[in-house]
Design an enzyme around this catalytic site. Structure first.
Site, short mmCIF file in Angstrom:
data_model
loop_
_atom_site.label_atom_id
_atom_site.label_comp_id
_atom_site.label_asym_id
_atom_site.label_seq_id
_atom_site.Cartn_x
_atom_site.Cartn_y
_atom_site.Cartn_z
N SER A 40 0.79 -1.22 0.00
CA SER A 40 0.00 0.00 0.00
C SER A 40 0.83 1.28 0.00
O SER A 40 0.63 2.16 0.82
CB SER A 40 -0.92 0.01 1.23
OG SER A 40 -1.88 1.04 1.11
N ASN A 43 2.52 4.47 -5.47
CA ASN A 43 3.51 4.37 -6.55
C ASN A 43 3.51 5.61 -7.44
O ASN A 43 4.55 6.05 -7.93
CB ASN A 43 3.34 3.09 -7.38
CG ASN A 43 1.89 2.72 -7.61
OD1 ASN A 43 0.99 3.52 -7.31
ND2 ASN A 43 1.66 1.54 -8.13
N CYS A 44 2.35 6.23 -7.63
CA CYS A 44 2.29 7.44 -8.46
C CYS A 44 3.06 8.60 -7.84
O CYS A 44 3.42 9.55 -8.52
CB CYS A 44 0.84 7.87 -8.67
SG CYS A 44 -0.15 6.63 -9.50
N ILE A 275 -9.82 -17.58 -9.93
CA ILE A 275 -8.65 -16.68 -9.94
C ILE A 275 -9.02 -15.40 -10.70
O ILE A 275 -9.33 -15.44 -11.89
CB ILE A 275 -7.42 -17.35 -10.59
CG1 ILE A 275 -7.11 -18.68 -9.87
CG2 ILE A 275 -6.23 -16.41 -10.55
CD1 ILE A 275 -5.90 -19.41 -10.43
N GLY A 279 -5.66 -4.69 -12.45
CA GLY A 279 -4.59 -3.69 -12.48
C GLY A 279 -3.72 -3.74 -13.72
O GLY A 279 -4.14 -4.19 -14.78
N LYS A 433 -18.17 32.11 -21.17
CA LYS A 433 -18.18 31.00 -22.12
C LYS A 433 -16.87 30.27 -21.88
O LYS A 433 -15.80 30.77 -22.25
CB LYS A 433 -18.25 31.57 -23.54
CG LYS A 433 -18.98 30.72 -24.54
CD LYS A 433 -19.00 31.41 -25.90
CE LYS A 433 -20.10 32.46 -26.01
NZ LYS A 433 -19.97 33.31 -27.22
#
Lengths: 565, 565
Positions: A40, A43-44, A275, A279, A433
């Site tokens: 956990s 990683n980003c 299974i 990811g 706009k």
């Protein structure tokens, strides 16, 4: 009835699946196996530790095995590598990397969330360099320890998300950084015309950016490029891409898809229904095209993690098709992209009759002191008028505009719908706009053939072929540069001087941003000109488009100066 | 065939209509009449001149009559007030305010874009004060000239957009500012629970904010409030609201709607088809309810301006129903809202079975140093699951989240759709599961009765009635304050100590943000507790909710301390 659910891989997808499984059942036994030292972790966020945005690598780890156990009654075993899956007996073999011992665990359900690993090709001389990759906290600590000396020269190979984020963070931290990309551009979530803005930003911040130049080999502290150039590098970071971790799945006889990633059912089941796989290791459906693709992004992993936990607990789940939304900070610029790019459509030879729009409006009311140009590209289907994708780059809120487009695409929006989205407005945030509305109007005008346009990337050919280009900016603006050979009639004189413009040939109009020249183009059309074309993005867009390649390709400029304001 | 098109009112709507008319035809004669000194100024930006964000009031004027003529061949006559419309002969009478002379102009088509004027009620003593309103550049110059002395005390009456923006800008410029609101809250685009965050921000920045206190009268340099309080004020700015300019329309026998604004056809025609009306002066359809409303916002005016120009030129136009999206900067907070609020549903006695969700996630990855809490409220229909509205407040990108919701509402999105919007993510911008996705999940869980929640505004009653509230934060967090009388079991001990919690009564769980207590609530449910309720927004949301009213109502606190982090 309590079940035993094992999860291979304890980072984003695996950890999220575990937490969701626990929320849905107190009884199930949940064990997560992670080969690396941490579960956990974000990683980003790894590159942002290098840039000093995150003060300690410990902070990258969001949950410890202790916390998982105490707060969620989930067993998380780090440095435990699953080495085999025995589908027959529903048993996996695990190697405890601390002790070296092998042991087994049985399962009722197994979730594969092994991720994807950095590709490191066998380039000649690779043993001579100090090589790093960036996948986990251990990697980033190793890299961080190796660059304690700020005078180190660093070469990052590969201009994808990780390569660019790592290069940016290292440059911000004060290192001498080269960024090397084999293709003519970095970040292929942006088209070649749009990415030039990022190329410039990277160059301007002192990174030695080399594109269209493949690594041919290495020598001691040196990267050897195909062009013959040599790049000094005490440290080389390999970030040319990632490859799904499929070896366990393959060895267990699970089906691998044509992209090389694990194939799954719409419920994320492998060909063994007990299974699941989620990811970066799996291939997914495209939502905007009829094929599989690999999409190593966090959002799909989260959706799948929650989905398989739901499915295991008897709830509905269908892994959706994905459009692929992403964003990246590149120094002072925010850049975001969603859906199809022109480059992707062309590269995959997709059978779509598409059209593009480039606009360069202000991101907010131009009176506000921090206003800036928002470079925006929209891609749509000419026949169905459906929005296919968009890219936005600027100092302002690019991610907002792309999130709006991503939302619109989810609902199958047309370009006409974009004009009708009631976005919130106050001077510090946008214009009455908004950029998105405006892109919709321009796209609809083009689809309706109310006017036509050319992209910045067509202007060089126009200039070289002697096309008739009218610059409608007011006279003082010419000091900021002009297109060589263009004819000048300010918009304020257009109605009194339009007879100077020939009627028997195409006429190309431009101003600073494309807005006034659009008004001029319609005026000429209404005055009887049948072949009037607007230069999309104006001189501003053109300046970015020409700048980088003028610098790197040593070609003859078609602008007397660049103007980036 | 060339036509003569007259436009009454030369600000946002009028000027946009004129420009669009010219793009569609070179031949038409277009004349715009503006009573004030300027056409085409940014009325939304007026407050930002007071705050010094805009250096000169000249900059507020986007286009001069000279530019309109030269660039667009549009005649713009400032200080020319239209005094009568003769529908029979299609002639209007104009008073040149410079010379005092009356003259007439005939028309083929007439567009009314007169806007709305600040309401100034005949409050006793009003002649004794130095009174200002904020509608145009002349107003803002007058006000600016009157406050050259920085020691002036200023009272702003009315806590709508203009009142709050003016008060904020004047405070930022260094003045002593009071903001007086008759209702219990400012900015009714936000619900009472959410707006407390803004109340606190305004108080924290030193504005003397008085709510629930109506102006009863004035004395010299003094505002007299219903509560008996007196507010010293050298300058009084009246911003209690605006009223559509309808006198010309009324006198010409044009239909006025039940809201008091001009009634129009779906094509923005009045009951005289050659006379169009647009902008703040007209009433429009609601998109989320079956009735008319007045919506003094720039976006609808722009849509209508373009639409009537298109319709006059033979193109299709249908004035859509509006949801009402808006945003406002309040010191360091960004606040945005779209669609229905709970307050509006209740005030209009709308027959909707709605539910709300409040979440307080981080606006981006919590590792990023500039992360902050995003306070987010979602309102949805319990039966159809359709999204009805949302409000977001925080230091981060609130307008982005609301623009996404506004886009989703346009397409009739359900709460389930919100979980499936593929938003772009990188650590500097958001989380893998964005605020909007998360709100969708929580809403779906509530709609599916997977768990239940209470709003921050229900907690005081719970405490006072002795409800069983469990604080599941970890022990060190208690130092930051707690709910008086709450029971403490950290989430990490919940599974070993849950037997301490009674099973025969409702159990309310809270943590810091509502996230961990949600996990705890599901655990208890799975352990056989049938009546578990999560406190939405957690201690964080509660702190804001209680703070302002504790301060202003001198009531007994239910929290031992507030915690705004």
């Amino acid at each position: 009835m309590a079940r035993k659910i094992l999860i291979i891989g304890g980072v984003a997808g695996g950890a999220s699946a575990a937490a969701r499984l626990r929320r849905l059942s107190e009884d199930d036994q949940i064990i997560m196996f992670e080969r690396g030292e941490h579960v956990s972790f974000s990683n980003c966020s790894l590159p942002y530790f290098l840039g000093g945005h995150i003060s300690s690598s410990d902070k990258l780890v969001l949950m410890s095995p202790e916390k998982f156990l105490k707060q969620y009654n989930i067993i998380a075993r780090t440095k435990n590598e699953v080495t085999a899956i025995n589908r027959q007996d529903k048993i996996i073999t695990i190697k405890d990397l601390n002790s070296g011992e092998l042991y087994t665990e049985s399962y009722d359900k197994l979730i594969l969330s092994p991720g994807a690993k950095p590709i490191v090709p066998p380039i000649p001389g690779i043993e001579k360099i100090n090589l790093f990759t960036v996948r986990n906290v251990t990697d980033i600590n190793n890299l961080h320890n190796a660059i304690q000396d700020k005078s180190k020269k660093i070469a990052v190979i590969g201009g994808g998300f990780i390569g660019v984020e790592v290069a940016e963070n290292l440059k911000e931290a004060g290192y001498d950084v080269s960024l090397i990309e084999a293709m003519p551009q970095i970040l292929r979530t942006f088209d070649y015309d749009m990415v030039q803005i990022l190329h410039k930003e990277i160059l301007d911040h002192g990174i030695n950016l080399l594109v269209n130049d493949k690594v041919a080999g290495f020598d001691t502290n040196t990267v050897l490029l195909g062009s013959g150039k040599k790049v000094a590098a005490d440290i080389v970071i390999m970030a040319i891409g990632v490859s799904p971790e499929t070896h366990l799945a393959k060895e267990a006889g699970l089906e691998i898809g044509k992209t090389g990633a694990i194939a799954t059912s719409p419920m994320c089941q492998t060909n063994d229904p007990d299974i699941y796989a989620i990811g970066d290791a799996i291939e997914v459906d495209g939502k905007l095209f009829d094929d599989k693709w690999k999409l190593a992004l966090a959002w799909p992993a989260q959706i799948q993690a929650r989905g398989v936990a739901d499915h295991i607990n008897g709830q509905d789940f269908l892994n959706p098709g994905y459009i692929g939304s992403s964003c990246i900070k590149v120094f002072n610029l925010n850049a975001a992209s969603t859906g199809l790019t022109e480059g992707f459509i062309q590269a995959t030879k997709m059978d779509i009759d598409y059209e593009t729009v480039i606009i360069t409006p202000n991101d907010k009311v131009s009176l506000m002191p921090d206003n800036s140009t928002m470079f925006f590209k929209l891609i749509f289907d000419k026949n169905t008028r459906k929005v296919l994708g968009a890219q936005a780059i600027g100092k302002g809120n690019a991610d907002k505009r792309i999130d709006v487009i991503a939302t619109a695409i989810k609902f199958g929006a047309t370009i006409d719908d974009l004009t009708e989205i009631e976005l919130c407005y106050a001077p510090p945030y946008s214009s009455a706009k908004d950029v998105v509305n405006m892109a919709g109007y321009v796209a609809a005008n083009i689809a309706d053939k109310s006017f036509s346009q050319v992209s910045p990337n067509e202007v060089r050919n126009l200039v070289e072929s002697g096309a008739y280009i009218v610059d409608v900016r007011e006279t003082p603006e010419l000091e900021k540069g002009k297109i060589i050979g263009s004819y000048h009639i300010p918009l304020s004189e257009l109605r009194s001087r339009y007879q100077e413009i020939p009627k028997d040939r195409p006429v190309y109009l431009h101003c600073r941003s494309g807005q006034r020249s659009y008004n001029g183009a319609l005026a000429l059309q209404n005055l009887g000109y049948s072949n009037v074309v607007n230069v999309a993005g104006g001189f501003l867009g053109l300046s970015y488009y020409e700048y980088f390649n003028d610098k790197t390709l040593n070609r003859n400029p078609i602008l007397t100066a660049y103007n980036f304001n």
